[in-house]
Design a protein around this motif. Structure first.
Motif, PDB file in Angstrom:
ATOM      1  N   PRO A 273       0.572  -0.770   0.130  1.00  0.00           N
ATOM      2  CA  PRO A 273      -0.007  -0.030   0.123  1.00  0.00           C
ATOM      3  C   PRO A 273       0.702   1.231  -0.292  1.00  0.00           C
ATOM      4  N   GLU A 274       1.438   1.718  -1.076  1.00  0.00           N
ATOM      5  CA  GLU A 274       1.484   2.290  -1.326  1.00  0.00           C
ATOM      6  C   GLU A 274       1.657   3.536  -2.723  1.00  0.00           C
ATOM      7  N   MET A 275       1.689   4.558  -3.369  1.00  0.00           N
ATOM      8  CA  MET A 275       1.515   5.179  -4.173  1.00  0.00           C
ATOM      9  C   MET A 275       2.279   4.521  -5.491  1.00  0.00           C
ATOM     10  N   ASP A 277       3.335   1.593  -6.029  1.00  0.00           N
ATOM     11  CA  ASP A 277       3.000   0.940  -5.788  1.00  0.00           C
ATOM     12  C   ASP A 277       1.310   0.294  -6.552  1.00  0.00           C
ATOM     13  N   VAL A 278       0.712   0.998  -5.791  1.00  0.00           N
ATOM     14  CA  VAL A 278      -1.030   1.288  -6.818  1.00  0.00           C
ATOM     15  C   VAL A 278      -0.499   1.874  -7.954  1.00  0.00           C
ATOM     16  N   MET A 279       0.120   2.757  -8.728  1.00  0.00           N
ATOM     17  CA  MET A 279      -0.397   3.009 -10.185  1.00  0.00           C
ATOM     18  C   MET A 279       0.638   2.085  -9.966  1.00  0.00           C
ATOM     19  N   SER A 280       1.303   1.132 -10.260  1.00  0.00           N
ATOM     20  CA  SER A 280       1.258   0.379 -11.369  1.00  0.00           C
ATOM     21  C   SER A 280       0.521  -0.501 -11.491  1.00  0.00           C
ATOM     22  N   MET A 281       0.074  -0.830 -10.073  1.00  0.00           N
ATOM     23  CA  MET A 281      -1.018  -2.080 -10.255  1.00  0.00           C
ATOM     24  C   MET A 281      -2.804  -1.443 -11.171  1.00  0.00           C
ATOM     25  N   SER A 282      -2.284  -0.827 -11.487  1.00  0.00           N
ATOM     26  CA  SER A 282      -3.437   0.209 -12.214  1.00  0.00           C
ATOM     27  C   SER A 282      -2.996  -0.353 -13.513  1.00  0.00           C
ATOM     28  N   GLN A 283      -1.939  -0.126 -14.012  1.00  0.00           N
ATOM     29  CA  GLN A 283      -1.108  -0.883 -14.992  1.00  0.00           C
ATOM     30  C   GLN A 283      -1.219  -2.545 -14.937  1.00  0.00           C
ATOM     31  N   PHE A 284      -0.864  -2.770 -14.346  1.00  0.00           N
ATOM     32  CA  PHE A 284      -1.252  -4.134 -14.554  1.00  0.00           C
ATOM     33  C   PHE A 284      -2.367  -4.819 -14.761  1.00  0.00           C
ATOM     34  N   LEU A 285      -3.321  -4.166 -14.542  1.00  0.00           N
ATOM     35  CA  LEU A 285      -4.718  -4.478 -14.551  1.00  0.00           C
ATOM     36  C   LEU A 285      -5.451  -4.019 -15.249  1.00  0.00           C
ATOM     37  N   ARG A 286      -5.079  -3.044 -16.554  1.00  0.00           N
ATOM     38  CA  ARG A 286      -5.134  -2.860 -17.769  1.00  0.00           C
ATOM     39  C   ARG A 286      -4.833  -4.121 -18.258  1.00  0.00           C
ATOM     40  N   GLN A 321       0.116   4.869   4.529  1.00  0.00           N
ATOM     41  CA  GLN A 321      -1.012   4.144   4.022  1.00  0.00           C
ATOM     42  C   GLN A 321      -1.608   3.056   4.320  1.00  0.00           C
ATOM     43  N   ASN A 322      -2.038   4.282   5.612  1.00  0.00           N
ATOM     44  CA  ASN A 322      -3.501   4.058   6.221  1.00  0.00           C
ATOM     45  C   ASN A 322      -4.455   4.394   5.421  1.00  0.00           C
ATOM     46  N   ARG A 323      -4.559   5.238   4.903  1.00  0.00           N
ATOM     47  CA  ARG A 323      -4.572   6.178   3.302  1.00  0.00           C
ATOM     48  C   ARG A 323      -5.379   5.341   2.265  1.00  0.00           C
ATOM     49  N   ILE A 324      -4.289   4.927   2.195  1.00  0.00           N
ATOM     50  CA  ILE A 324      -4.364   4.223   0.771  1.00  0.00           C
ATOM     51  C   ILE A 324      -5.342   2.793   1.248  1.00  0.00           C
ATOM     52  N   VAL A 325      -5.238   2.030   1.785  1.00  0.00           N
ATOM     53  CA  VAL A 325      -6.038   1.030   2.181  1.00  0.00           C
ATOM     54  C   VAL A 325      -7.394   1.520   2.533  1.00  0.00           C
ATOM     55  N   ALA A 326      -7.391   2.406   3.273  1.00  0.00           N
ATOM     56  CA  ALA A 326      -8.947   2.944   2.986  1.00  0.00           C
ATOM     57  C   ALA A 326      -9.328   3.261   1.808  1.00  0.00           C
ATOM     58  N   PHE A 327      -8.459   4.221   0.368  1.00  0.00           N
ATOM     59  CA  PHE A 327      -9.286   3.817  -0.440  1.00  0.00           C
ATOM     60  C   PHE A 327      -9.211   2.494  -1.137  1.00  0.00           C
TER      61      PHE A 327
END
Length: 395
Positions: A273-275, A277-286, A321-327
């Motif tokens: 849960p770091e920004m 990593d989340v941005m990378s995951m967005s590309q991964f999912l697409r 991290q908590n903010r990203i987890v909540a998101f």
């Protein structure tokens, strides 16, 4: 600053560094695990054994006093220690008198299909291999028949189970041998037992990259067929031997990952849960969605029983991290596992000696550090076990 006049000079340096590092790693393994020694799972206290079986410690003591089941090792302090094999023998014994089938042996019954779990993310450091290793071991210790497959050419899952890829697999022995386009071998030839009952391993090494090179060539020559079914077709050869297959996928969306995704019945995506990593995951999912569309258009059934996101290396005291987890929980809801895998020095320190937390002794760490990490791991893995049971139609 170093300057390399030719590609050959750079290659020579890289090869030299590779050989030196491999030599040092081999020397380290010889120190930790001499040639005449084999890696073994530690013994479990009676409380740990009872917890794995889902019974009271007092009940295990009664079985011992009545002479039923395996005889545990007794310490000088008269404490009972059970091996992993003892725990499995007790499972078989208890299942015979269980109130309902599956109380102690939770695996497949007639009509249940093999669960194939692909653990994936194409960003390094997301905890993919740590997740795969602990999941496979926990499921095996809980009574499932498990096959762990290292599909990552970096082969960290392999090293964690006492196999040094560059030395022990010089003649092959990876899944590549069973899915290659020219003269594949039976998958049984590359399966090896581990030191944990119920857990077998197909190791990995750099040879797996050959599949990434072979597939485009086979496609251009019209010989690849439905290449993305290679892993699925290989696993069908041993379908009846296992309840669960855990695949540690490579950190890239290549042909190996596509074939693993086609075989999978469940998909577990690890997220730190770091920004970034989340941005990378967005590309991964697409990219994953696009690939699945292409595979489905070729006639493949790309339905899965479940897909879940696992939060890894989570620090509850970290506000960002908590903010990203909540998101993530707001966005994906029940698709995010309730239990996160906490960041822990106990897990990382165990890895220094090529062990999982399930393998190291509790006294190697402070009690609170060990217990906190173990509780986190068990919560994650047992939640996945519940998903498996739900897929088989059990409460």
């Amino acid at each position: 600053m170093d300057q390399f006049g030719t590609v050959g000079e750079l290659n020579a340096v890289i090869r030299q560094h590779s050989e030196r590092l491999a030599g040092q790693l081999h020397a380290q393994r010889e120190t930790l695990f001499p040639p005449d020694a084999t890696k073994a799972m530690r013994k479990f206290t009676s409380g740990e054994a009872a917890g794995l079986l889902g019974v009271n410690d007092s009940y295990l003591r009664k079985l011992h006093l009545d002479g039923k089941g395996p005889s545990p090792e007794l310490t000088p302090g008269n404490r009972r220690l059970y091996s992993a094999a003892d725990v499995q023998d007790l499972r078989v014994l208890l299942e015979k008198t269980a109130r309902k089938p599956g109380d102690y042996l939770p695996g497949r019954r007639d009509g249940d299909h093999l669960q194939i779990i692909g653990v994936m993310n194409f960003k390094g450091g997301s905890g993919k291999t740590t997740t795969s290793a602990h999941l496979a071991q926990r499921l095996a210790l809980k009574g499932y028949r498990v096959l762990a497959i290292d599909l990552d050419p970096q082969a960290s899952l392999t090293a964690l189970h006492g196999v040094q890829p560059e030395l022990d697999l010089a003649e092959g022995g990876t899944l590549y041998d069973a899915i290659r386009f020219d003269d594949p071998c039976p998958i049984d030839d590359v399966i090896r037992p581990t030191y944990i009952p119920n857990l077998d391993l197909i190791p990995g090494n750099l040879e797996l990259m050959e599949f990434e090179h072979d597939t485009p060539r086979a496609l251009s020559q019209g010989h690849a067929g439905l290449f993305f079914f290679r892993v699925r077709d290989a696993l069908e050869q041993v379908d009846e031997r296992y309840d669960v297959v855990v695949i540690d996928c490579p950190p890239q969306l290549g042909f190996l990952t596509m074939s693993a995704l086609s075989a999978a019945t469940g998909v577990l995506v690890t997220i730190h849960p770091e920004m970034l990593d989340v941005m990378s995951m967005s590309q991964f999912l697409r990219m994953t969605a696009d690939l699945m569309d292409v595979i489905a258009e070729s006639g493949a059934d790309m339905s899965h029983d479940w897909m879940r996101y696992l939060l890894t290396r989570y620090e509850p005291s970290d506000a960002p991290q908590n903010r990203i987890v909540a998101f993530l929980r707001t966005m994906y809801g029940d698709s995010v596992l309730n239990a996160p895998m906490l960041k822990s020095t106990a897990i990382s320190d165990a890895g220094l000696t090529k062990q999982t937390l399930y393998e190291v002794e509790r006294n190697a760490f402070t009690r609170s550090t060990y217990d906190r990490a173990m509780e986190s791991l068990n919560a994650v893995n047992d939640e996945i076990s519940q998903l498996i049971q739900k897929t088989w139609g059990r409460p």
